[in-house]
Design an enzyme around this catalytic site. Structure first.
Site, short mmCIF file in Angstrom:
data_model
loop_
_atom_site.label_atom_id
_atom_site.label_comp_id
_atom_site.label_asym_id
_atom_site.label_seq_id
_atom_site.Cartn_x
_atom_site.Cartn_y
_atom_site.Cartn_z
N LYS A 1 1.07 -1.24 0.04
CA LYS A 1 0.06 -0.14 -0.07
C LYS A 1 0.82 1.22 0.09
O LYS A 1 1.39 1.82 0.94
CB LYS A 1 -0.92 0.34 1.07
CG LYS A 1 -2.15 1.34 1.00
CD LYS A 1 -2.65 1.74 2.39
CE LYS A 1 -1.73 2.84 2.87
NZ LYS A 1 -1.84 3.94 1.89
N THR B 1 6.48 8.13 13.65
CA THR B 1 6.46 7.32 15.12
C THR B 1 4.88 7.24 15.38
O THR B 1 4.60 6.04 15.80
CB THR B 1 7.30 7.96 16.00
OG1 THR B 1 8.65 7.80 15.53
CG2 THR B 1 7.19 7.20 17.44
N GLU C 1 10.22 1.18 10.76
CA GLU C 1 11.06 2.12 10.37
C GLU C 1 10.39 3.55 10.50
O GLU C 1 9.69 3.87 9.41
CB GLU C 1 11.61 1.71 8.91
CG GLU C 1 13.15 2.60 9.15
CD GLU C 1 12.81 3.96 8.16
OE1 GLU C 1 12.85 4.83 8.88
OE2 GLU C 1 12.82 3.88 6.98
N CYS D 1 13.99 10.61 6.63
CA CYS D 1 13.79 10.25 8.02
C CYS D 1 15.35 10.36 8.59
O CYS D 1 15.41 10.53 9.35
CB CYS D 1 13.33 8.86 8.15
SG CYS D 1 14.16 7.57 7.09
N GLU E 1 10.49 15.68 14.94
CA GLU E 1 10.61 15.42 13.68
C GLU E 1 9.89 16.40 12.66
O GLU E 1 8.85 16.20 12.66
CB GLU E 1 10.48 14.02 13.04
CG GLU E 1 10.90 13.88 11.59
CD GLU E 1 10.90 12.38 11.15
OE1 GLU E 1 11.62 11.94 10.73
OE2 GLU E 1 9.80 11.89 11.51
#
Length: 504
Positions: free
Chosen positions: A200, A255, A275, A309, A406
């Site tokens: 997906k 996350t 990840e 990332c 982030e």
């Protein structure tokens, strides 16, 4: 420093060459069990070119019913001819697929560039190149997935050994920043291990994955081995995570969403690799080779508009060279050519969406309100698309949202240190809930390796940033994820170990 947007007054579609243009313009369908079909609901959604904000395609919006069909197809393939193929035969198919990607590199790079907003030259070298290399590498592993004989300690005579078997049906949920590469990280080892897959892609960037499905069909993988569902994370993604017929989830993304995936997977205790996010430190000691380091530090944060990332978003530099390094990175930022990814010469494209640029600008506002200073950039560019200036902040420190969270944009937070004591420096680098990657810049190899040992991150690079290779395991510590992709570790994550023991 004010930067300019370099774009001609034509749409991104006008910049595409024939093959990519024809693919994007065609009707798009889901790929389930070797067949192309509309979503059961008949619903579709728009795909935008982030450089212009224009709709370039419509794709099906998969629902729970489509997920059910894909799981049935993947299960049938798992128990059918795919399971009867030898590892060598699987490896040949995977290698043939990799070679086809190389053959179609220009077309795939253009599709990725207009869909993701990245410069087409980077898409060809990084996205297509690394993807093809990953499939070639994992093709070699397909014939080497095996168990081992075991010497048991129980008195008597026994023949004991292990078998390493495919984990089963794998749902692979891929983010919007590197669709080709991050699909390869999951698809290549799962195919080598003998699994069947449901991919997906992110709703923002589904096009290159649909093109991959066409190549999968052309190369000759058995029907149902690879299935592609385009759809929203909250519907198709959530249904995959919760589906009892899925044996494993391989997820790359934020996350926050990774935690949701993990919670959903617990209902059926399916295997999970995650990840997730990062806030990667770049530690620059006073003896670093700045002529070499400064351009690399700039690339580490501004590559793909910081939507990486592993982006080097925290600069931790010795106070004696802090100003020199910051000024050097600002000078490198001023050289970037910002424009449409398909425009010749572009070195920095747009952010992925209106939502994303709003999010990044909100972080900047918070940072400035908290005492940070904008040294370079800090503004939006243009009246169309989602362009932003590469930005450097000073006066930042742990506790600020711009430092702790982030951002996923071209924003560098610069900080300094005085104490050369390695435990102190490493503690500053580790002062984050994330632990995906880090880089260390020094001429002293002893300092480099001692610091690398102290940093809590899945990848630590010395005198470079952003090094990826199919043989090197990739993944995070702390809230940057579970498990590893790439290398032999990837094969292990897509297999189960069975112990067999016979009394002799």
């Amino acid at each position: 420093m004010t930067m300019k947007l370099s774009m001609t007054a034509i749409s991104g579609a006008d910049l595409l060459k024939t093959a990519a243009a024809q693919f994007i313009a065609k009707p798009h369908k889901l790929f389930i069990g070797g067949e192309w079909r509309d979503a059961v609901s008949g619903e579709t959604f728009d795909v935008e070119d982030p450089a212009t904000g224009m709709v370039i395609a419509k794709v099906p919006a998969a629902s729970v019913q489509d997920v059910d069909l894909a799981v049935i197809a993947a299960r049938k393939a798992l128990e059918g001819p795919w399971s009867k193929m030898t590892g060598l035969e699987r490896g040949k198919l995977i290698s043939r697929f990799a070679s086809k990607l190389e053959e179609l590199a220009d077309e795939l790079a253009e599709i990725e560039a207009i869909d993701c907003g990245k410069p087409v030259a980077y898409a060809k070298y990084v996205d297509v190149g690394l993807s093809a290399n990953t499939y070639h590498y994992m093709a070699g592993w397909a014939s080497k997935v095996s168990g081992e004989t075991v010497s048991v300690s129980t008195p008597g005579e026994f023949h004991a050994y292990t078998l390493r078997e495919p984990v089963g049906v794998v749902a692979q949920i891929v983010p919007w920043n590197f669709p080709l590469v991050l699909t390869a990280y999951k698809l290549a080892p799962s195919l080598a291990a003998g699994c069947t897959c449901i991919i997906k892609p992110a709703e923002q960037t589904p096009l290159s994955t649909l093109r991959l499905a066409e190549i999968i069909e052309e190369v000759g993988f058995p029907p149902g081995v690879v299935n592609v569902l385009t759809g929203y994370g909250a519907t198709a993604g959530a249904a995959l995570a919760e589906h009892p017929g899925v044996d494993k989830i391989a997820f790359t993304g934020s996350t926050e969403v990774g935690k949701m995936v993990a919670r959903s997977a617990t209902h059926s205790l399916k295997r999970v690799t995650l990840e997730l996010g990062g806030k990667s430190p770049m530690v620059v000691f006073k003896d670093a080779d700045l002529e070499r380091a400064i351009p690399a530090l700039a690339s580490a944060i501004f590559f793909h508009q910081g939507q990486v990332c592993t982006a080097g978003s925290r600069l931790i530099v010795h106070r004696s060279i802090h100003d020199q390094v910051v000024e050097g990175i600002a000078a490198e930022a001023s050289k970037l050519v910002i424009g449409h990814g398909l425009e010749p010469g572009t070195t920095m494209g747009p952010l992925i969406s209106s939502r994303q640029i709003d999010r990044v600008m909100a972080y900047l506002d918070q940072g400035v309100a908290g005492g940070a200073s904008v040294v370079s950039g800090g503004g939006r560019l243009g009246n169309a698309g989602y362009f932003m200036e590469p930005t450097i902040l000073t006066g930042t420190k742990a506790g600020m949202a711009v430092v702790d969270q982030e951002i996923f944009g071209p924003v560098l937070c610069a900080m300094s240190f005085d104490d050369d004591e390695l435990d102190t420096v490493a503690a500053e680098a580790n002062n984050s809930p994330f632990g995906l990657s880090a880089s260390i810049w020094t001429r002293d190899l002893s300092t480099a390796h001692k610091t690398a040992k102290r940093i809590k991150a899945g990848s630590v690079w010395i005198n470079m940033h952003h090094f990826f290779d199919p043989a090197l395991p990739f993944g995070g510590f702390k809230q940057s994820g579970w498990g590893r992709e790439q290398g032999a570790d990837a094969i292990r994550t897509f297999t189960e170990v069975k112990s067999v023991c016979a009394a002799l």
